[in-house]
Design an enzyme around this catalytic site. Structure first.
Site, PDB file in Angstrom:
ATOM      1  N   GLU A  60      -3.002   9.187  -7.614  1.00  0.00           N
ATOM      2  CA  GLU A  60      -2.855  10.399  -8.269  1.00  0.00           C
ATOM      3  C   GLU A  60      -2.042   9.264  -9.464  1.00  0.00           C
ATOM      4  O   GLU A  60      -1.351   8.309  -9.306  1.00  0.00           O
ATOM      5  CB  GLU A  60      -1.002  11.007  -7.681  1.00  0.00           C
ATOM      6  CG  GLU A  60      -1.199  11.784  -6.779  1.00  0.00           C
ATOM      7  CD  GLU A  60       0.305  11.694  -5.976  1.00  0.00           C
ATOM      8  OE1 GLU A  60       0.248  13.214  -5.320  1.00  0.00           O
ATOM      9  OE2 GLU A  60       0.867  11.003  -5.757  1.00  0.00           O
ATOM     10  N   SER A 119       5.231   5.385  -4.543  1.00  0.00           N
ATOM     11  CA  SER A 119       5.388   6.282  -3.977  1.00  0.00           C
ATOM     12  C   SER A 119       6.610   7.135  -4.502  1.00  0.00           C
ATOM     13  O   SER A 119       6.551   8.404  -4.312  1.00  0.00           O
ATOM     14  CB  SER A 119       4.670   6.352  -2.547  1.00  0.00           C
ATOM     15  OG  SER A 119       5.683   5.245  -1.840  1.00  0.00           O
TER      16      SER A 119
HETATM   17  N1  LIG Z   1       2.108   2.108   3.158  1.00  0.00           N
HETATM   18  C1  LIG Z   1       1.969   3.008   2.205  1.00  0.00           C
HETATM   19  O1  LIG Z   1       1.365   4.340   2.990  1.00  0.00           O
HETATM   20  C2  LIG Z   1       2.167   3.332   0.486  1.00  0.00           C
HETATM   21  C3  LIG Z   1       1.100   4.457   0.363  1.00  0.00           C
HETATM   22  C4  LIG Z   1       1.577   4.797  -0.533  1.00  0.00           C
HETATM   23  C5  LIG Z   1       2.506   3.508  -1.770  1.00  0.00           C
HETATM   24  N2  LIG Z   1       2.855   2.911  -0.749  1.00  0.00           N
HETATM   25  C6  LIG Z   1       3.358   2.274  -2.045  1.00  0.00           C
HETATM   26  O2  LIG Z   1       2.855   0.611  -1.981  1.00  0.00           O
HETATM   27  C7  LIG Z   1       3.332  -0.362  -2.467  1.00  0.00           C
HETATM   28  C8  LIG Z   1       3.073  -1.265  -0.900  1.00  0.00           C
HETATM   29  O3  LIG Z   1       3.527  -1.100   0.202  1.00  0.00           O
HETATM   30  P1  LIG Z   1       2.487  -1.453   0.759  1.00  0.00           P
HETATM   31  O4  LIG Z   1       2.864  -0.592   2.741  1.00  0.00           O
HETATM   32  O5  LIG Z   1       1.115  -2.374   1.099  1.00  0.00           O
HETATM   33  O6  LIG Z   1       3.890  -2.542   1.768  1.00  0.00           O
HETATM   34  P2  LIG Z   1       3.625  -4.188   2.334  1.00  0.00           P
HETATM   35  O7  LIG Z   1       5.184  -4.025   2.551  1.00  0.00           O
HETATM   36  O8  LIG Z   1       3.135  -3.712   3.041  1.00  0.00           O
HETATM   37  O9  LIG Z   1       3.260  -4.958   1.368  1.00  0.00           O
HETATM   38  C9  LIG Z   1       4.276  -5.373   0.211  1.00  0.00           C
HETATM   39  C10 LIG Z   1       3.703  -7.410   0.157  1.00  0.00           C
HETATM   40  O10 LIG Z   1       4.040  -7.356  -1.281  1.00  0.00           O
HETATM   41  C11 LIG Z   1       4.868  -8.464  -1.574  1.00  0.00           C
HETATM   42  N3  LIG Z   1       5.525  -9.304  -2.193  1.00  0.00           N
HETATM   43  C12 LIG Z   1       6.655  -8.459  -2.826  1.00  0.00           C
HETATM   44  N4  LIG Z   1       7.739  -8.997  -3.703  1.00  0.00           N
HETATM   45  C13 LIG Z   1       6.376  -9.401  -3.964  1.00  0.00           C
HETATM   46  C14 LIG Z   1       6.622  -9.972  -5.389  1.00  0.00           C
HETATM   47  N5  LIG Z   1       7.647 -10.172  -6.587  1.00  0.00           N
HETATM   48  N6  LIG Z   1       5.700 -10.657  -6.023  1.00  0.00           N
HETATM   49  C15 LIG Z   1       4.521 -11.044  -5.245  1.00  0.00           C
HETATM   50  N7  LIG Z   1       4.289 -10.246  -4.151  1.00  0.00           N
HETATM   51  C16 LIG Z   1       5.359  -9.444  -3.698  1.00  0.00           C
HETATM   52  C17 LIG Z   1       5.136  -8.761  -0.153  1.00  0.00           C
HETATM   53  O11 LIG Z   1       5.035 -10.019   0.664  1.00  0.00           O
HETATM   54  C18 LIG Z   1       4.335  -8.294   1.017  1.00  0.00           C
HETATM   55  O12 LIG Z   1       3.063  -8.947   1.895  1.00  0.00           O
HETATM   56  C19 LIG Z   1       4.968  -0.132  -2.358  1.00  0.00           C
HETATM   57  O13 LIG Z   1       5.259   0.801  -3.516  1.00  0.00           O
HETATM   58  C20 LIG Z   1       5.020   1.101  -1.579  1.00  0.00           C
HETATM   59  O14 LIG Z   1       5.802   2.338  -1.525  1.00  0.00           O
HETATM   60  C21 LIG Z   1       2.753   2.755   0.189  1.00  0.00           C
END
Ligand SMILES: NC(=O)c1ccc[n+]([C@@H]2O[C@H](COP(=O)([O-])OP(=O)(O)OC[C@H]3O[C@@H](n4cnc5c(N)ncnc54)[C@H](O)[C@@H]3O)[C@@H](O)[C@H]2O)c1
Length: 398
Positions: free
Chosen positions: A159, A126
């Protein structure tokens, strides 16, 4: 490159909130989905969450039991010790791991060792640059951003963000795939905050400025935004809902990414809340106190004050939307779609500007600039043109 049809296997790496939601969307669109995570615990939690979400859909009558069972059967969890090898049969892999550039870059470089030559690599980042992630790949032309909103099964907007070296075929295939998943697709240039997170900044930032300069209190700003402007939540309620830590981090990242443009400068008031652990609803306290029995503060329901608040926030939002169009971050129609579908604004900001009168928006910004002497309030050059020539100045850009 392969056509991203319904029979294409979709890989998802990162089974947190976003990865799990995206998996649900892809499963219900008919794909085989490989969902993996570096943590076995996170993966188990994701499987339980998916199971419960499908069950809920059936109970609410939005899905029949056979379709839910078929979707469940198409899910292949990829255990941490299987590493990345199973992703070799995917036509697209979407990463939703932590928001950390090095993590995403090394993951994509490792995926390139196993995936097919024409497999697309998509990132759900994001706030990071898609181009910086792509630069770690041997084939950067296959890398693209697919920014879903949380919760992915509910929020309609995606997006799609091509980086400088993303191929046109990949952009077309990914747009078509997202549409086939029932999503509203907008195309954003690879700039800080893309469309929604960038244009929404003043909703929070200007509300914080209003409170900081003691023009009004938190409850009154929220009341004015909700009751007089028609936003679903006021800015402070929304910051508490998102989490002040998350909201502050997004603002700071856009501020840094735009070389410290005063328009996006973060707020010290919000920073102090984060430092104190007042993160919002999730910690029971943010701008508001959510403890049982605590009465919410009463807004000053003064219409004149409320209208001044709304005028100030809207002028900043409309200026931001206009400037995004000027900078070719997105088209006029995608800017309108993004803000109504991504954050449920009651109207597109450009339409809102036209309704209020772009001249009035410009006058409000010039008043604020004179009062505070800050570059934060500089009007977009396009806003000046709109004030003189009306919507024709926008149509030329479409
Ligand atoms: N949460 C939101 O509102 C939101 C909205 C849009 C985009 N995003 C983006 O989406 C992505 C994920 O966000 P999220 O909120 O789901 O995070 P989260 O912390 O809930 O989940 C991330 C997951 O990735 C795993 N992980 C980390 N490194 C890893 C690797 N090298 N290989 C495999 N698994 C791995 C972790 O164990 C965890 O389960 C981020 O880039 C975030 O910026 C989040």
């Amino acid at each position: 490159m392969a056509v991203l049809s319904r029979s294409a296997a979709v890989g998802i790496v990162g089974a947190g909130a976003m990865g799990t939601g995206i998996a649900q969307v892809a499963l219900l669109a008919g794909h085989e989905v490989l969902l993996g995570d570096a943590s076995g615990i996170a993966l188990e939690k994701a499987q339980r969450a998916l199971e419960a979400a499908l069950q809920r859909e059936v109970e609410k009558g939005r899905l029949d039991a056979a379709t839910a069972a078929a979707a469940r059967a198409r899910l292949s969890p990829i255990l941490p010790d299987e590493k990345l090898a199973p992703y070799d049969r995917c036509a697209i892999v979407i990463e939703a791991v932590h928001e950390d550039l090095d993590t995403k870059r090394s993951l994509f470089a490792a995926l390139e060792e196993v995936i097919a030559p024409d497999c697309v690599l998509a990132t759900n980042t994001s706030s990071l640059s898609v181009g910086a992630i792509a630069a770690a790949c041997r084939r950067p032309e296959r890398v693209i951003g697919t920014h879903f909103f949380n919760p992915a099964p509910v929020m309609p907007l995606v997006e799609v963000v091509p980086a400088l070296r993303t191929s046109g075929d990949v952009l077309t295939a990914v747009k078509d795939l997202m549409k086939s998943w029932g999503k509203t697709v907008v195309v954003a240039s690879d700039t800080p905050g893309f469309i929604v997170n960038r244009i929404a900044r003043p909703f929070y930032g200007e509300a914080l400025c209003i409170v900081e300069d003691a023009s009004a209190d938190v409850a009154t700003v929220d009341w004015a935004a909700r009751e007089l402007a028609g936003f679903k939540m006021g800015p402070f309620e929304l910051m508490d809902f998102i989490g002040n830590d998350v909201n502050y981090a997004v603002t700071e990242s856009i501020w840094r990414g735009t070389y410290f443009d005063a328009r996006y400068r973060p707020s010290l008031v919000q920073k102090r809340l984060v430092e104190a652990g007042y993160l919002g609803r999730k910690t029971g306290r943010g701008f508001y106190d959510y403890a049982a029995g605590v009465e919410p503060p009463r807004p000053r329901q003064d219409r004149t004050l409320g209208e001044a608040i709304v005028q100030r926030i809207l002028a900043m939002l409309i200026n931001e939307a206009v400037d995004a169009v000027r900078l070719r971050i997105a088209t006029v129609s995608d800017v309108e779609l993004a803000m109504t579908k991504g954050v449920h604004y009651p109207k597109g900001l450009l339409a809102w500007g036209e309704e209020l009168g772009f001249g009035r928006v410009l006058a409000e910004l010039e008043r604020l600039r004179a009062e505070f002497g800050s570059e934060r309030y500089r009007p977009s050059p396009l806003l000046r043109q709109l004030a003189v020539r009306g919507r024709a100045a926008l149509e030329e850009l479409e």
